[in-house]
Motif scaffolding. Sequence first.
Motif, PDB file in Angstrom:
ATOM      1  N   ILE A  28       0.811  -1.214   0.000  1.00  0.00           N
ATOM      2  CA  ILE A  28       0.000   0.000   0.000  1.00  0.00           C
ATOM      3  C   ILE A  28       0.849   1.270   0.000  1.00  0.00           C
ATOM      4  O   ILE A  28       0.605   2.188  -0.781  1.00  0.00           O
ATOM      5  N   ILE A  29       1.853   1.343   0.869  1.00  0.00           N
ATOM      6  CA  ILE A  29       2.621   2.595   0.969  1.00  0.00           C
ATOM      7  C   ILE A  29       4.110   2.407   0.692  1.00  0.00           C
ATOM      8  O   ILE A  29       4.895   3.316   0.932  1.00  0.00           O
ATOM      9  N   ARG A  30       4.497   1.228   0.182  1.00  0.00           N
ATOM     10  CA  ARG A  30       5.899   0.959  -0.184  1.00  0.00           C
ATOM     11  C   ARG A  30       6.842   1.184   0.998  1.00  0.00           C
ATOM     12  O   ARG A  30       7.908   1.759   0.860  1.00  0.00           O
ATOM     13  N   LEU A  31       6.428   0.716   2.178  1.00  0.00           N
ATOM     14  CA  LEU A  31       7.235   0.860   3.390  1.00  0.00           C
ATOM     15  C   LEU A  31       7.651  -0.509   3.885  1.00  0.00           C
ATOM     16  O   LEU A  31       6.814  -1.404   4.044  1.00  0.00           O
ATOM     17  N   LEU A  32       8.946  -0.686   4.146  1.00  0.00           N
ATOM     18  CA  LEU A  32       9.439  -1.904   4.772  1.00  0.00           C
ATOM     19  C   LEU A  32       9.436  -1.677   6.283  1.00  0.00           C
ATOM     20  O   LEU A  32      10.328  -1.024   6.826  1.00  0.00           O
ATOM     21  N   ASN A  33       8.426  -2.199   6.943  1.00  0.00           N
ATOM     22  CA  ASN A  33       8.248  -1.974   8.378  1.00  0.00           C
ATOM     23  C   ASN A  33       9.090  -2.984   9.158  1.00  0.00           C
ATOM     24  O   ASN A  33       8.607  -4.055   9.545  1.00  0.00           O
ATOM     25  N   PHE A  34      10.345  -2.647   9.413  1.00  0.00           N
ATOM     26  CA  PHE A  34      11.238  -3.579  10.082  1.00  0.00           C
ATOM     27  C   PHE A  34      10.912  -3.749  11.568  1.00  0.00           C
ATOM     28  O   PHE A  34      11.541  -4.563  12.237  1.00  0.00           O
ATOM     29  N   ALA A  35       9.958  -2.986  12.068  1.00  0.00           N
ATOM     30  CA  ALA A  35       9.503  -3.198  13.446  1.00  0.00           C
ATOM     31  C   ALA A  35       8.427  -4.268  13.522  1.00  0.00           C
ATOM     32  O   ALA A  35       7.960  -4.600  14.611  1.00  0.00           O
ATOM     33  N   HIS A  36       8.044  -4.830  12.385  1.00  0.00           N
ATOM     34  CA  HIS A  36       6.921  -5.764  12.374  1.00  0.00           C
ATOM     35  C   HIS A  36       7.227  -7.047  13.150  1.00  0.00           C
ATOM     36  O   HIS A  36       6.373  -7.572  13.857  1.00  0.00           O
ATOM     37  N   GLY A  37       8.445  -7.553  13.040  1.00  0.00           N
ATOM     38  CA  GLY A  37       8.812  -8.753  13.790  1.00  0.00           C
ATOM     39  C   GLY A  37       8.724  -8.543  15.292  1.00  0.00           C
ATOM     40  O   GLY A  37       8.423  -9.477  16.044  1.00  0.00           O
ATOM     41  N   ASP A  38       8.959  -7.325  15.734  1.00  0.00           N
ATOM     42  CA  ASP A  38       8.891  -7.043  17.170  1.00  0.00           C
ATOM     43  C   ASP A  38       7.459  -6.950  17.673  1.00  0.00           C
ATOM     44  O   ASP A  38       7.210  -7.088  18.872  1.00  0.00           O
ATOM     45  N   LEU A  39       6.511  -6.726  16.775  1.00  0.00           N
ATOM     46  CA  LEU A  39       5.105  -6.824  17.166  1.00  0.00           C
ATOM     47  C   LEU A  39       4.733  -8.284  17.423  1.00  0.00           C
ATOM     48  O   LEU A  39       3.891  -8.581  18.277  1.00  0.00           O
ATOM     49  N   TYR A  40       5.358  -9.183  16.705  1.00  0.00           N
ATOM     50  CA  TYR A  40       5.226 -10.622  16.984  1.00  0.00           C
ATOM     51  C   TYR A  40       5.724 -10.917  18.401  1.00  0.00           C
ATOM     52  O   TYR A  40       5.066 -11.640  19.166  1.00  0.00           O
ATOM     53  N   MET A  41       6.877 -10.346  18.752  1.00  0.00           N
ATOM     54  CA  MET A  41       7.415 -10.500  20.110  1.00  0.00           C
ATOM     55  C   MET A  41       6.472  -9.898  21.138  1.00  0.00           C
ATOM     56  O   MET A  41       6.220 -10.481  22.201  1.00  0.00           O
ATOM     57  N   LEU A  42       5.916  -8.728  20.837  1.00  0.00           N
ATOM     58  CA  LEU A  42       4.985  -8.079  21.756  1.00  0.00           C
ATOM     59  C   LEU A  42       3.757  -8.953  21.998  1.00  0.00           C
ATOM     60  O   LEU A  42       3.288  -9.084  23.140  1.00  0.00           O
ATOM     61  N   GLY A  43       3.241  -9.571  20.943  1.00  0.00           N
ATOM     62  CA  GLY A  43       2.093 -10.457  21.104  1.00  0.00           C
ATOM     63  C   GLY A  43       2.395 -11.627  22.020  1.00  0.00           C
ATOM     64  O   GLY A  43       1.567 -12.013  22.852  1.00  0.00           O
ATOM     65  N   ALA A  44       3.603 -12.192  21.876  1.00  0.00           N
ATOM     66  CA  ALA A  44       3.991 -13.309  22.740  1.00  0.00           C
ATOM     67  C   ALA A  44       4.044 -12.874  24.200  1.00  0.00           C
ATOM     68  O   ALA A  44       3.596 -13.603  25.096  1.00  0.00           O
ATOM     69  N   PHE A  45       4.573 -11.676  24.471  1.00  0.00           N
ATOM     70  CA  PHE A  45       4.671 -11.202  25.854  1.00  0.00           C
ATOM     71  C   PHE A  45       3.310 -10.796  26.415  1.00  0.00           C
ATOM     72  O   PHE A  45       3.068 -10.951  27.614  1.00  0.00           O
ATOM     73  N   VAL A  46       2.438 -10.266  25.574  1.00  0.00           N
ATOM     74  CA  VAL A  46       1.077  -9.969  26.044  1.00  0.00           C
ATOM     75  C   VAL A  46       0.393 -11.259  26.471  1.00  0.00           C
ATOM     76  O   VAL A  46      -0.240 -11.338  27.538  1.00  0.00           O
ATOM     77  N   GLY A  47       0.534 -12.300  25.654  1.00  0.00           N
ATOM     78  CA  GLY A  47      -0.035 -13.592  26.018  1.00  0.00           C
ATOM     79  C   GLY A  47       0.565 -14.129  27.305  1.00  0.00           C
ATOM     80  O   GLY A  47      -0.155 -14.658  28.172  1.00  0.00           O
ATOM     81  N   PHE A  48       1.878 -13.978  27.449  1.00  0.00           N
ATOM     82  CA  PHE A  48       2.548 -14.437  28.663  1.00  0.00           C
ATOM     83  C   PHE A  48       2.012 -13.702  29.890  1.00  0.00           C
ATOM     84  O   PHE A  48       1.745 -14.311  30.933  1.00  0.00           O
ATOM     85  N   GLY A  49       1.836 -12.393  29.781  1.00  0.00           N
ATOM     86  CA  GLY A  49       1.349 -11.605  30.909  1.00  0.00           C
ATOM     87  C   GLY A  49      -0.064 -11.988  31.312  1.00  0.00           C
ATOM     88  O   GLY A  49      -0.361 -12.158  32.508  1.00  0.00           O
ATOM     89  N   VAL A  50      -0.960 -12.148  30.329  1.00  0.00           N
ATOM     90  CA  VAL A  50      -2.350 -12.491  30.640  1.00  0.00           C
ATOM     91  C   VAL A  50      -2.431 -13.889  31.244  1.00  0.00           C
ATOM     92  O   VAL A  50      -3.149 -14.114  32.225  1.00  0.00           O
ATOM     93  N   LEU A  51      -1.686 -14.837  30.686  1.00  0.00           N
ATOM     94  CA  LEU A  51      -1.711 -16.198  31.210  1.00  0.00           C
ATOM     95  C   LEU A  51      -1.123 -16.266  32.620  1.00  0.00           C
ATOM     96  O   LEU A  51      -1.590 -17.038  33.468  1.00  0.00           O
TER      97      LEU A  51
END
Length: 297
Positions: A28-51
Motif C-alpha cells: 500500500i505505501i511501499r514501506l518496509l516496516n522492520f519493526a513488524h517482527g517485534d510486534l510478533y514478540m509483543l504479542g507473545a509477551f502480552v499472552g505471557f502476561g495475561v496467562l
Amino acid sequence: MTQLLWNGLFVGSFYALVALGYTMVYGIIRLLNFAHGDLYMLGAFVGFGVLSVAGGLATGLGFVALLIVMVIAMLVTGTAGLVLERVAYRPLRGAPRLSVLITAVGASFALEYGMRLAAGPNPEVYPVRLAGDPVNLLGARITVQQASLILIAILLMAGLQWLVMGTETGRAMRAISQDPTAALYMGINVDAVIARTFFIGSALAGAAGVMAGGYYGKIDFLMGFIIGLKAFTAAVIGGIGNIKGAMLGGLALGLLESFGTAWVGGQWRDVFAFGFLIVFLTLRPTGILGERVTERV
C-alpha cells in the motif's frame, strides 16, 4: 519425507502470518516496516502476561485459554501497530525513503529494548504449553495441537484474503496500492485505510507470537528479530506486495528450513534458507507471484 513436509508446513505457517504484515504495508505505501517482527514478540509477551495473571485458571483451560489470549494479544498488537503508524510513519509519509527506513529500524529497537526494560533480559517460560500425544499419519508424528495451530493460521489467512478481495475496505486498500492520489480524489480516506492495514497486519503478527509461545514454550525480547528477517525473506520470495505470495513464500521458507536441517544440519539451517533467497532473487527478482511494476512518483 512426510515428517519433513509436515515440519516445514508447520513452521512456514508462522512465517506466513508475520510475512502478511510486511507485504500488506509494502503493497500500500511501499514501506518496509522492520519493526513488524517485534510486534510478533509483543504479542507473545502480552499472552505471557495475561496467562501469568490468570494462573491456575489458564492452566486448567489449556488450549481454550490460548485461544482467548490470542484474541487479546491481537487487539493489543493491532493497537500498537496503529500507534506506530500514527507516531512514527505518518509524519514521514512524504519524506525520503531512507528517512522512513531508518525510522523503522529505530522503532524496532525501541520495541525490543522497551520490552527488555519492562520484562527483563532473561527468557520466560510460557505458563501454558501445547503438548499432546502424537499420532502417526503416513509416517509423520503429528499432534492435535499442531494441527489446530495450522488450522487457525489457515483460517486467519483465508479471512485476510476475503477481507482484501471481497470487502469495501479491501477494495480501498487495492485502490490505494495502485494510486493513492487518485484514491483520495475518489473520496477514500487514505489515512484511515492505511491505519486499518497496520492494525490488521500487526494483529496477525500478535497471533503468531502467542502460537509460537504456546508451542515452543520459551520467549525473550529478541525473538522478533530473526523471525522478522525470515518473514521479510518469505514476503520477498513470494513477491512482496502480493498477499497470496506472502502465504506461499512463508510455506516455501518453512519447507526450505525443514529440508535444510535434514540435509546440511540444524546449525546450517539459516545459512541454507538465506542462501536460497540470494540464488532465487538472482533468477527471479520479483518473487514467485510478484510482477514488474513501474515505480510510483
